[in-house]
Motif scaffolding. Structure first.
Motif, PDB file in Angstrom:
ATOM      1  N   SER A 234      -3.679   2.594  -5.052  1.00  9.58           N
ATOM      2  CA  SER A 234      -3.837   2.426  -6.505  1.00  9.58           C
ATOM      3  C   SER A 234      -4.094   0.977  -6.872  1.00  9.58           C
ATOM      4  O   SER A 234      -3.797   0.053  -6.104  1.00  9.58           O
ATOM      5  CB  SER A 234      -2.595   2.944  -7.241  1.00  9.58           C
ATOM      6  OG  SER A 234      -1.434   2.249  -6.820  1.00  9.58           O
ATOM      7  N   ASP A 235      -4.643   0.792  -8.069  1.00  8.17           N
ATOM      8  CA  ASP A 235      -4.943  -0.550  -8.578  1.00  8.17           C
ATOM      9  C   ASP A 235      -3.782  -1.110  -9.395  1.00  8.17           C
ATOM     10  O   ASP A 235      -3.592  -2.325  -9.478  1.00  8.17           O
ATOM     11  CB  ASP A 235      -6.192  -0.498  -9.462  1.00  8.17           C
ATOM     12  CG  ASP A 235      -7.372   0.151  -8.759  1.00  8.17           C
ATOM     13  OD1 ASP A 235      -7.772  -0.367  -7.698  1.00  8.17           O
ATOM     14  OD2 ASP A 235      -7.878   1.171  -9.257  1.00  8.17           O
ATOM     15  N   VAL A 236      -3.027  -0.229 -10.031  1.00  8.71           N
ATOM     16  CA  VAL A 236      -1.882  -0.597 -10.873  1.00  8.71           C
ATOM     17  C   VAL A 236      -0.702   0.268 -10.458  1.00  8.71           C
ATOM     18  O   VAL A 236      -0.866   1.469 -10.205  1.00  8.71           O
ATOM     19  CB  VAL A 236      -2.199  -0.369 -12.376  1.00  8.71           C
ATOM     20  CG1 VAL A 236      -0.970  -0.611 -13.238  1.00  8.71           C
ATOM     21  CG2 VAL A 236      -3.359  -1.254 -12.814  1.00  8.71           C
ATOM     22  N   GLN A 237       0.496  -0.328 -10.372  1.00  9.39           N
ATOM     23  CA  GLN A 237       1.675   0.416  -9.940  1.00  9.39           C
ATOM     24  C   GLN A 237       2.787   0.300 -10.978  1.00  9.39           C
ATOM     25  O   GLN A 237       3.136  -0.811 -11.400  1.00  9.39           O
ATOM     26  CB  GLN A 237       2.200  -0.092  -8.587  1.00  9.39           C
ATOM     27  CG  GLN A 237       1.203   0.024  -7.441  1.00  9.39           C
ATOM     28  CD  GLN A 237       0.164  -1.085  -7.434  1.00  9.39           C
ATOM     29  OE1 GLN A 237       0.484  -2.250  -7.720  1.00  9.39           O
ATOM     30  NE2 GLN A 237      -1.079  -0.762  -7.131  1.00  9.39           N
ATOM     31  N   ILE A 238       3.340   1.459 -11.375  1.00 15.68           N
ATOM     32  CA  ILE A 238       4.436   1.503 -12.339  1.00 15.68           C
ATOM     33  C   ILE A 238       5.530   2.397 -11.766  1.00 15.68           C
ATOM     34  O   ILE A 238       5.262   3.521 -11.322  1.00 15.68           O
ATOM     35  CB  ILE A 238       3.973   2.042 -13.707  1.00 15.68           C
ATOM     36  CG1 ILE A 238       2.734   1.276 -14.184  1.00 15.68           C
ATOM     37  CG2 ILE A 238       5.086   1.926 -14.738  1.00 15.68           C
ATOM     38  CD1 ILE A 238       2.174   1.760 -15.498  1.00 15.68           C
TER      39      ILE A 238
END
Length: 397
Positions: A234-238
């Motif tokens: 993924s490009d963004v992790q939350i």
């Protein structure tokens, strides 16, 4: 004589013609050079401009615990067997409408009446709560809390199967089979956003033997492995973390330690819950120089816990500016919106308002004020928010 004179005149004409030709060539050559210079200058200028076309802005909101006590569904049940759950979320619904992702924590499981509805200490709410969450715009639900196993494996499976009717909802934290994907990735505006959830425990209820996959428990080494995989995909992790101590307004040592572990692993945003009261938001720097936004606790979003500070929750709102090619993520426009659970009409009404929309008229009608005399005024909640939060983010009230 005339021949010599004519020849001389022809030579003079030729000289004039050559001079004019040379002058034209010089002028044209100069224009060509200027055009070339201008073209080079334009190319240089274009190259120096920031390539905004590669950047994508994603918008997020997150609220705290969806804590469905029996008091709530008993009072909101209609004679025909339906429930008025939609009205609980309606006052804040507009805050989700402009968001790409809206998160809420499923503090209590909602597996439906077949397994028997129940309140504290082993919860189970009506599945209609899940319908109302979808109606209110929530499209990321964390299903990892200390109450996730309150109705055993069957409760987890029934809740997850019910949520399958909403393919636009991402659920993290519990799985119904070992084959189910634990790490969830959703493509939003061309950006791969990774989601994950963990909980500190299950109130002493053991996971069935050989079925550790049912709930994601906090384990530092496993978290590091998961985040290594998540950051690759993924490009963004939350990440949602169910952690901390109940009714404490500051994060404990374990929370701050785990937050740093997640930041070092490259996580962009951490959303916390479980204390049932709000805790500060902060920024951390990971070992790679990356920035991480952490919301240690967003408190209760909806509950019937009869304490004014437990009526105070919060919504985190932020924007992520992402450049996939350069693997650059910027966290912008971060805000904390205090929220208030309102209980009125002799406990027949449960609604959550943004403090911005909450009035002293509502405060005077709040059942916790009417029956117990507690201060639930706007002024009280503004002051408490200022006392608990810090100046790291903008507070909207």
């Amino acid at each position: 004589m005339f021949v010599v004179k004519a020849k001389r005149e022809r030579n003079q004409i030729m000289k004039r013609f050559l001079k004019i030709s040379l002058l034209v060539l010089v002028i044209l050559g100069g224009c060509g050079n200027k055009e070339a210079e201008n073209e080079t200058r334009n190319k240089t200028s274009e190259a120096s401009k920031p390539k905004t076309r590669n950047r994508v802005k994603l918008t997020f909101s997150a609220v705290g615990d969806n804590l469905i006590h029996d008091y709530i569904y008993d009072h909101l049940r209609q004679p025909e067997g339906t429930y008025r759950f939609d009205e609980m979320y309606e006052p804040t619904r507009y805050l989700n409408e402009d968001r790409d992702v809206s998160y809420i924590n499923l503090e209590t499981i909602c597996a439906g009446e077949e397994l028997g509805l129940s309140g504290y200490p082993t919860f189970n709410g009506p599945t209609q709560v899940l319908d109302s969450l979808h109606q209110a715009g929530y499209n990321w639900l964390s299903a990892a809390s200390n109450h996730t196993l309150d109705k055993g494996e069957e409760g987890i499976i029934k809740q997850l199967e019910y949520l399958e009717k909403y393919p636009d909802i991402t659920v993290t934290g519990s799985q119904k089979s070992p084959e189910a994907k634990r790490l969830q990735i959703k493509k939003i505006k061309g950006v791969n956003v990774g989601f994950m959830s963990y909980t500190f425990g299950l109130n002493g209820i053991p996971l069935p033997e050989g079925k550790d996959y049912l709930v994601n428990l906090i384990d530092e080494e496993q978290i590091k492995k998961d985040m290594e995989e998540l950051t690759k995909e993924s490009d963004v992790q939350i990440v949602s973390m169910h952690w901390g101590e109940e009714y404490q307004f500051t994060p404990n040592e374990e929370q701050t330690h785990l937050a740093q572990v997640l930041s070092d692993a490259g996580v962009d945003v951490i959303v916390g819950g479980h204390p049932h009261v709000i805790q500060p938001m902060d920024y951390l720097t990971g070992k790679s120089g990356n920035q991480t936004l952490v919301m240690y606790s967003l408190g209760n979003f909806i509950s019937s816990q009869a304490e004014n500070d437990r009526m105070l929750g919060g919504m985190g709102r932020w924007t992520i500016d992402c450049n996939k090619k350069q693997k650059d993520v910027k966290i912008e426009q971060v805000e904390f919106w205090p929220t208030i659970t309102y209980i009125g009409d002799n406990y027949q009404t449960y609604k959550t308002y943004a403090l911005k929309d909450y009035t002293n008229e509502l405060a005077n009608q709040h059942m916790i004020h009417v029956n117990q005399g507690q201060d639930l005024s706007r002024e009280y909640f503004i002051e408490r928010t200022k006392q608990i939060m810090n100046d790291k983010v903008k507070i909207v009230y």
